[in-house]
Scaffold this motif. Structure first.
Motif: not given
Ligand code: ADP
Length: 776
Positions: A503-509
């Motif tokens: 459930y992460l924002d891809p940018m966070s990942a």
């Protein structure tokens, strides 16, 4: 008449009568005529406090009576518990109710047996991503406060989630409840639903504006409402309401203002309290102080002792409940709230005062007026059916001209139409990856077709805009190795699947993976940082605005001097997760910038990844805000007490909890990502996570994990020579009792949870030679 409802369980009419409901309110009756108890889709756009909950219950109970399963989507966690309590009344008839809000990575298998599930839209989204099998058994979904699809941050999740649920089960009954909005029929079109669009209210509401010595009402009349010497308008209204034995809800634009106003208004209320009320309020004030030992807690208790309270998202749940109950019981006579309260928590009052109609808005660069929709929702809280003869909602004008302005802007104005906010990059980044990863679309054209089912598509004629953003996002996802695109076919990579499930924002990942890789390469030496802009601007940002951190890092650093992952400091990890878009960073207040620049200078070696150049204003500022947030987390994880933290960072205890929970989740995700991309940092990350979870230094991690112990008691036990769970299990009782300051019940509890064979403290006296020097 409640006896004539088609499709509902047979016990329902009696149950409703017991609750004092003999007949449906007119909008409820319209909903039944539209088939809400027979599986039909429905959008109900009706005022606050006009009985939306019963419409939801009718839909869900009749669906369950036909052998189905219902889902109720709430916009806020705080509302989930309120709704759960409402619906649990049905357990006496054999229904099972489940609520699910936190923990985004699980599929909530235990919810499979529930008849009614209550969850936030984020939680439902994550359940779909994690393939919760029972999602396909749903026969009815109710969305509360559906006008929030207009919210830039959370609206898209609700929109996409509804589209997915409806795709999974084309026969799913969809019921959407909304405040009165300008374009309810657009929502009905989108959801193929019947529409109840009404402004009926169970109790009269008069809106008006106060100025000078008079209350100007919308029917053209005026009431004398005089302001005494040195008195503020709000105080005058509160006093006037009290003289008529009523309570007032005051909406202001910031937490600080809510606290200050409550403190002042307590002075207005105090002389009106009876001795009996004073005594009861003193007890509630004590309970408030018991919840936590902070300045906010003290201020709240002081105000409540005087019959006033404040209410905002910085309060802990315990505080919020005490305030709401005391207000409903008419002991607290005035509550000063930020607009969060208007959205749902059920606290009607005789009068509502909307004191501030402007609020600080970062994107507008200053004060901006509230929307009509928001102001009407606040105003709708006025008047308590069965208790008050009518409700009054009052705006405050500071000049004669403002009286006219406020009438036009709010009293006579219609609420704005609701518009989808889906076609924005941050929203689509997340949702496109999830849509592909969970198999709702396997090609670019399939993806566009899926997006056709959203509100956005039904509201725009301009398909080109959506397509353009979709292509930018696909490029970004491919470049960061989340998606593979082959001849128009889309496939999530293993990393992409993990990110979607977490459930992460891809940018966070991407930020987390890049930061960890950078550390492993030994790349973030301080010489590369703040001094020279050339380093971080190795590649100009691409047109789409998406430049991956790894691209920058690769160009900027070519050291092969690997570093030990166990040396990553907790601060470095807290900073890493604090700079992702999934963490709300703390703002830099005036004076903070210098302080955190110094801090950065001292601790830059601990941070993961290259510091942006000071010439990149926005990124550098973000970096410092993340450092401030990381310092808060570090303070928490080194046992700095709550009161000091709230003061040092200008936050409430609820904010600390919020940051801690987010950090826990993101660090958990970082652990999974590290193993997914073969980075060997799991130990450091897990330790940082556990420390922030319990708010303790390393040596207390084990003890603080025992239920009922917590950070303060763990430290006291440690000081008394008990250093871990095993020692606690075998500890001598007098020592434990002394360390826990003679509290027998607590001591028994703790020993039992630690697995002690005989936790009883009967006849045990605290050891005299154990001294602990911490405040309670
Ligand atoms: P909303 O969700 O629209 O803000 P609620 O559903 O909380 O409003 O309803 C407000 C109050 O009205 C509740 O206390 C509820 O019990 C009461 N109520 C709802 N329907 C009826 C009815 N038909 N007759 C009497 N009271 C009702």
């Amino acid at each position: 008449d409640v006896a004539d409802l088609p499709g509902v369980p047979e016990w329902l009419p009696d149950h409703l009568r017991d609750d004092g409901i003999e007949e449906l309110y007119p909008p409820q009756a319209e909903a039944v005529e539209a088939g809400v108890t027979e599986g039909e889709n429905l959008v109900a756009s009706i005022p606050t406090a006009s009985g939306k909950t019963l419409i939801a219950e009718l839909a869900m109970l009749s669906s369950v009576a036909r052998g189905g399963k219902a889902l109720y989507i709430v916009p806020l966690r705080a509302l989930a518990s309120e709704k759960q309590a409402d619906f649990e009344e049905f357990e006496q008839y054999g229904l099972d109710i489940g609520v699910s809000t936190g923990n985004y990575e699980s599929e909530g298998g235990w919810l499979a047996d529930k008849d009614i599930v209550v969850a936030t839209s984020e939680k439902v989204d994550s359940l779909v991503r994690n393939d919760a099998p029972w999602i396909e058994d749903l026969t009815c979904v109710v969305t509360d406060e559906v006008h929030l699809v207009d919210d830039g941050e959370r609206g898209p999740t609700l929109e996409v989630t509804l589209a997915k649920l409806r795709r999974l089960n084309p026969d799913l009954q969809t019921v959407a409840l909304s405040a009165t909005i300008g374009n309810a029929e657009a929502l009905a079109t989108w959801l193929d639903a019947g529409l109840v669009d009404s402004d009926w209210r169970p109790i009269d509401l008069q809106k008006g504006v106060h100025y000078g010595q008079a209350l100007h009402l919308e029917d053209g009349s005026q009431q004398r409402l005089s302001v005494q010497n040195n008195e503020k308008q709000t105080a005058a209204i509160v006093r006037d309401t009290l003289e008529d034995d009523g309570s007032t809800l005051v909406f202001v634009n910031s937490r600080r203002n809510a606290e200050a106003a409550a403190g002042r208004l307590a002075n207005t209320v105090r002389p009106h309290l009876t001795d009996e009320e004073r005594a009861q309020l003193a007890n509630i004030a004590e309970e408030i102080r018991d919840v936590s030992d902070t300045e906010t807690s003290d201020d709240l208790a002081d105000a409540v002792a005087g019959g006033a309270a404040f209410h905002h998202a910085g309060l802990s749940r315990g505080h919020r409940e005490l305030v709401e109950d005391a207000f409903r019981d008419r002991l607290v006579k005035v509550v000063c709230a930020t607009p969060t309260l208007a959205a749902g928590v059920n606290t009607p009052s005789r009068r509502v005062v909307v004191r501030d109609w402007r609020r600080y808005d970062g994107s507008a660069g200053g004060m901006a007026p509230l929307s009509v929709l928001e102001v009407h929702q606040m105003m709708g809280r006025a008047g308590r059916p069965g208790l008050d003869p009518y409700g009054e909602a009052v705006l405050i004008a500071s000049s004669h001209d403002e009286v006219d302005e406020l009438f036009e802007r709010y009293v006579w104005a219609d609420p704005e139409p609701v518009r989808s906010k889906l076609a924005a990059e941050p929203a689509l980044r997340t949702h496109i990856l999830a849509t592909v990863a969970s198999g709702f679309a396997r090609s670019r054209s399939g993806l566009l077709e899926f997006l056709e089912q959203t509100l956005y598509a039904s509201q725009t004629d301009e398909g080109g805009q959506l397509e353009r953003v979709v292509d930018d996002v696909l490029t970004y996802l491919q470049r960061n190795d989340f998606l593979e695109i082959d001849d128009g076919e889309l496939d999530a990579t293993s990393l992409g699947h993990t990110v979607s499930r977490l459930y992460l924002d891809p940018m966070s990942a991407a930020e987390i993976v890049d930061g960890l890789r950078d550390w492993e390469r030994g790349a973030s030496d301080s010489t590369s940082a703040s001094g020279s802009p050339a380093d971080t601007q190795a590649e100009p940002p691409a047109d789409s605005g998406f430049t991956t951190a790894s691209e920058l890092a690769e160009d900027a650093h070519e050291s092969d001097d690997d570093r030990d992952p166990d040396d990553i400091s907790a601060l470095g990890l807290y900073h890493l997760v604090s700079r992702t878009p999934d963490m709300y960073q703390l703002y830099l207040r005036s004076g903070d910038r210098e302080e955190y620049e110094m801090e950065l200078f001292e601790r830059e070696q601990e941070l993961l990844g290259p510091t942006p150049s000071e010439f990149e204003e926005g990124r550098f500022e973000d970096w410092l805000s993340a450092l401030k947030t990381a310092r808060l987390l570090e303070d928490w994880a080194t046992e700095v007490d709550e009161a000091t933290i709230t003061e040092r960072y200008g936050v409430g205890p609820g904010d600390i909890r919020g940051k801690v929970e987010t950090a826990q989740w993101l660090l958990g995700a970082a652990e999974s990502l590290a193993s997914e991309v073969d980075l060997d940092a799991a130990r450091a990350i897990s330790e940082a996570r556990i420390r922030v979870e319990h708010g303790v230094r390393e040596e207390l991690v084990d003890l603080a994990g025992v239920r009922g112990v917590g950070r303060k008691r763990a430290r006291r036990l440690f000081q008394a020579g008990i250093t871990d769970r095993a020692e606690l299990r075998d500890a001598e009782k007098p020592v434990v009792l002394a360390a826990l300051r003679g509290r027998r019940k607590t001591a028994e509890n703790v020993l039992e949870n630690a697995g002690h064979r005989d936790p009883s403290m009967e006849g045990v006296e605290p050891a005299a030679d154990v001294s602990v020097d911490l405040d309670d």
